[in-house]
Design an enzyme around this catalytic site. Structure first.
Site, mmCIF file in Angstrom:
data_model
loop_
_atom_site.group_PDB
_atom_site.id
_atom_site.type_symbol
_atom_site.label_atom_id
_atom_site.label_comp_id
_atom_site.label_asym_id
_atom_site.label_seq_id
_atom_site.Cartn_x
_atom_site.Cartn_y
_atom_site.Cartn_z
ATOM 1 N N HIS A 93 0.828 -1.202 0.000
ATOM 2 C CA HIS A 93 0.000 0.000 0.000
ATOM 3 C C HIS A 93 0.872 1.266 0.000
ATOM 4 C CE1 HIS A 93 -3.050 -3.001 0.665
ATOM 5 N NE2 HIS A 93 -2.408 -3.395 1.757
ATOM 6 N N GLU A 130 -1.608 0.219 8.216
ATOM 7 C CA GLU A 130 -0.787 -0.840 7.625
ATOM 8 C C GLU A 130 0.305 -0.248 6.746
ATOM 9 O OE1 GLU A 130 -1.193 -4.694 4.589
ATOM 10 O OE2 GLU A 130 -2.949 -3.440 5.037
ATOM 11 N N HIS A 185 3.101 -6.976 4.395
ATOM 12 C CA HIS A 185 1.729 -6.591 4.713
ATOM 13 C C HIS A 185 1.418 -6.927 6.166
ATOM 14 C CE1 HIS A 185 0.170 -5.724 0.600
ATOM 15 N NE2 HIS A 185 1.188 -6.515 0.250
ATOM 16 N N GLU A 267 2.111 -11.627 5.576
ATOM 17 C CA GLU A 267 1.181 -10.921 6.460
ATOM 18 C C GLU A 267 1.725 -11.120 7.873
ATOM 19 O OE1 GLU A 267 -1.355 -9.112 5.505
ATOM 20 O OE2 GLU A 267 -1.976 -9.843 3.521
#
Length: 303
Positions: A93, A130, A185, A267
């Site tokens: 992101h 995040e 992530h 993650e």
């Protein structure tokens, strides 16, 4: 019978030097030793190998060998095990994505179908984004990998207004001819869902996507990453995905589908769980996370 009279004078005997006798004795002792030494010299290789007529070269004390020893360079390799390797870090992101919703919602081709360019990502209940987490860990990981000799590239460094889109993220790794790509992530699952998981590319052959050449090396990368991440951070593998292995295979992520080099997502935890969030918001834990990733990448690249 002898005759001694006044007219007779016995012949004079010259006086010997007081030093001559010891000198003669010393020489008598040295000559046999020197002869024996010469014979030994010739017997053990004082010659040139063609009858002993050559001269042996005496070693020069303190002069280094012209040829390095078998272990030469080992310390350099140990200190920089990733020399010549290229690693691309993909911080998931972008902190500014939320201000560019139209741009990040634009569909892009990921091979199997079209999908939005990017998303804003998730956050903890207290508002820690995040995108902030991934960029911080990416910086820490870059420092560790560069110290190991790797050439490190980031897909974004907070220096873009948004994105890049998932298809461009894949192209950045491909263009760099990366030896490994890791996309960082943090998940946004329900409370009680804890732990990390690593996402591997599944076999995709559609449109612009063909992951078949990278499925096996990506699994090796993901396995090494999961093992070292668990060991260094002490975090458990996901209790809600991967069946306890911490490994999940997906075919719906453009960043994996369009990659032509070994690539995985990690993650690092669930931002919506309070216990995981406490870890993700800790700078000390984020350093451990970066170290675990670094050691996993080194394990993979060194075979």
């Amino acid at each position: 019978m002898s005759y001694v009279g006044p007219e007779f004078e016995p012949p004079r005997v010259p006086r010997r030097s007081v030093l001559r006798r010891p000198l003669v004795v010393a020489l008598a002792a040295l000559v046999p030793g020197a002869l024996a030494g010469w014979l030994v010299y010739g017997a053990v290789g004082g010659g040139s190998g063609n009858g002993g007529g050559g001269r042996a070269k005496a070693p020069v004390s303190g002069t280094p060998s012209a040829h390095p020893t078998a272990g030469a360079g080992a310390d350099d390799k140990a200190a920089a095990p990733l020399n010549g390797k290229v690693v691309v870090i993909d911080p998931g992101h972008n902190p500014a994505n939320a201000r560019h919703t139209a741009e990040i919602n634009r569909p892009v081709d990921i091979g199997t179908h079209r999908k939005e360019c990017d998303t804003t990502g998730t956050s903890t209940n207290s508002g820690y984004a995040e995108a902030a987490f991934t960029l911080d860990v990416a910086h820490r990981l870059r420092t560790l990998l560069q110290a190991q000799g790797a050439t490190v590239k980031l897909t974004q460094d907070g220096d873009r207004p948004y994105g890049p889109c998932v298809d461009e993220r894949a192209r950045i790794g491909n263009a760099a001819h990366a030896d490994a790509v890791v996309s960082i992530h943090a998940d946004g699952s329900g409370a009680g869902n804890r732990g990390f998981h690593v996402i591997l590319p599944g076999a995709v052959h559609a449109g612009a996507a063909d992951t078949r050449p990278i499925v096996v090396p990506s699994r090796a990368l993901g396995t090494a990453l999961a093992d070292d991440f668990a060991r260094v951070t002490g975090s458990a593998r996901s209790n809600y995905l991967g069946g306890g292995t911490g490994l999940v295979t997906r075919t719906d992520l453009g960043g994996l589908n369009l990659s032509t080099v070994p690539k995985v997502f990690i993650e690092c935890g669930n931002m919506r769980d309070s216990k995981d969030a406490a870890l993700l918001t800790s700078g000390a834990w984020r350093q451990k996370a970066a170290l675990g990733m670094s050691e996993g990448i080194v394990s993979f690249l060194r075979g």
